[in-house]
Design a protein around this motif. Structure first.
Motif, PDB file in Angstrom:
ATOM      1  N   ASN A  96     -11.364  -3.556  -5.772  1.00 36.58           N
ATOM      2  CA  ASN A  96     -10.210  -2.723  -5.435  1.00 36.58           C
ATOM      3  C   ASN A  96      -8.958  -3.355  -6.048  1.00 36.58           C
ATOM      4  O   ASN A  96      -8.615  -4.493  -5.722  1.00 36.58           O
ATOM      5  N   LEU A 141      -5.952  -3.034  -5.469  1.00 38.10           N
ATOM      6  CA  LEU A 141      -4.893  -3.343  -4.518  1.00 38.10           C
ATOM      7  C   LEU A 141      -5.118  -4.666  -3.803  1.00 38.10           C
ATOM      8  O   LEU A 141      -4.165  -5.276  -3.312  1.00 38.10           O
ATOM      9  N   THR A 142      -6.368  -5.104  -3.730  1.00 38.33           N
ATOM     10  CA  THR A 142      -6.683  -6.324  -2.989  1.00 38.33           C
ATOM     11  C   THR A 142      -5.923  -7.521  -3.537  1.00 38.33           C
ATOM     12  O   THR A 142      -5.323  -8.297  -2.780  1.00 38.33           O
ATOM     13  N   THR A 156      -8.922  -1.856   1.675  1.00 40.18           N
ATOM     14  CA  THR A 156      -8.002  -2.908   1.243  1.00 40.18           C
ATOM     15  C   THR A 156      -7.715  -3.791   2.449  1.00 40.18           C
ATOM     16  O   THR A 156      -7.539  -3.282   3.554  1.00 40.18           O
ATOM     17  N   PHE A 173       0.817  -1.213   0.000  1.00 39.94           N
ATOM     18  CA  PHE A 173       0.000   0.000   0.000  1.00 39.94           C
ATOM     19  C   PHE A 173       0.851   1.264   0.000  1.00 39.94           C
ATOM     20  O   PHE A 173       0.521   2.236  -0.685  1.00 39.94           O
TER      21      PHE A 173
END
Length: 272
Positions: free
Chosen positions: A219, A221-222, A199, A88
């Motif tokens: 999402n 980023l997940t 996330t 992240f």
């Protein structure tokens, strides 16, 4: 007026032709970040460790979050949390800084013949440097508390490389938008904050009710966070079929962002 190519070939060719300038600029940015401080680059170790300690205390002690019901280990929680934070932070810092990259360098636009398209790349390399230090801290902690990491850690570059392309594509697009729409920086700051909690960084995705889990998978980023945790801590191989799809999407996003930047950069000087 000079025209700028927006082809995918130009995207990679520009990075290669300007590699020495990118390297020198990234090095200057990394060193300049801590210039004049007593501890210098050691801050790049202390900053993630301090935030890790705070997040671990808040979520594992105060909110009683757990990754494994059978385990109450604070060390396990810290390492799993840290793996997500590395991903992240790489994304968040690059995207947060993207809208102001051209705005903060008006001399490059007006007075100097400078390859503006490398600005997001320089920022990415600077952030990636600190991410590698955080990864080294993670590996050292795993070695101390649990022994050698799983061999699946060798898959990590396969996950991070397309993620880097994805970040670059968004950064190019936001760097251009930030010139014409000054509110973009404020908006992106709010989006990054929302993404941090949407996330699965501080909690496992299984902690959510089944009907809500699908929203987290929207999402982008997940997938990266879950895959990084799998190869770093859980010792699982990545989902190769999804990784191929993610890589193709990342290449498309990178090219679209680069093409938009190249098509709009002719108007930067007029606005600045």
């Amino acid at each position: 007026m000079r025209s700028f190519s927006a082809s995918p070939v130009e995207m990679f060719a520009s990075l290669w032709l300007n590699r020495e300038l990118i390297k020198a600029s990234a090095k200057r940015e990394v060193l300049g970040r801590y210039r004049g401080s007593f501890l210098g680059l050691l801050w790049s170790f202390f900053n993630p460790l301090f935030m890790l300690a705070v997040y671990t205390f808040v979520f594992s002690v105060v909110f009683k979050a757990r990754w494994n019901i059978e385990s109450d280990s604070k060390t396990e929680f810290a390492l799993v949390l840290f793996a997500g934070l590395i991903v992240f932070n790489l994304f968040g810092e690059c995207i947060n800084r993207a809208p102001s990259q051209v705005l903060n360098n008006p001399n490059y636009v007006k007075k100097v013949v400078f390859p503006l398209e490398i600005l997001p790349v320089v920022t990415l390399l600077s952030v990636l440097f600190h991410g590698m230090i955080s990864l080294a801290v993670w590996l050292l902690a795993h070695l101390i508390f649990f022994g050698l990491p799983h061999t699946t850690v060798l898959y990590l570059p396969l996950i991070i490389l397309p993620f880097i392309l994805f970040i670059l594509g968004l950064s190019w697009g936001l760097a251009s938008l930030g010139v014409f729409l000054r509110d973009v920086s404020q908006f992106i700051g709010m989006v990054i904050t929302v993404l941090m909690f949407m996330t699965p960084i501080f909690y496992p995705i299984t902690a959510l009710p089944e009907k809500f889990r699908q929203f987290l998978y929207y999402n982008p980023l997940t997938f990266v966070v879950e895959q990084v945790r799998d190869v770093l801590y859980w010792g699982k191989s990545p989902n190769f079929s999804m990784l191929i799809i993610y890589t193709l999407i990342s290449i498309i996003v990178a090219w679209i962002g680069f093409a938009w930047f190249q098509k709009t950069r002719k108007g930067f000087a007029d606005v600045l």
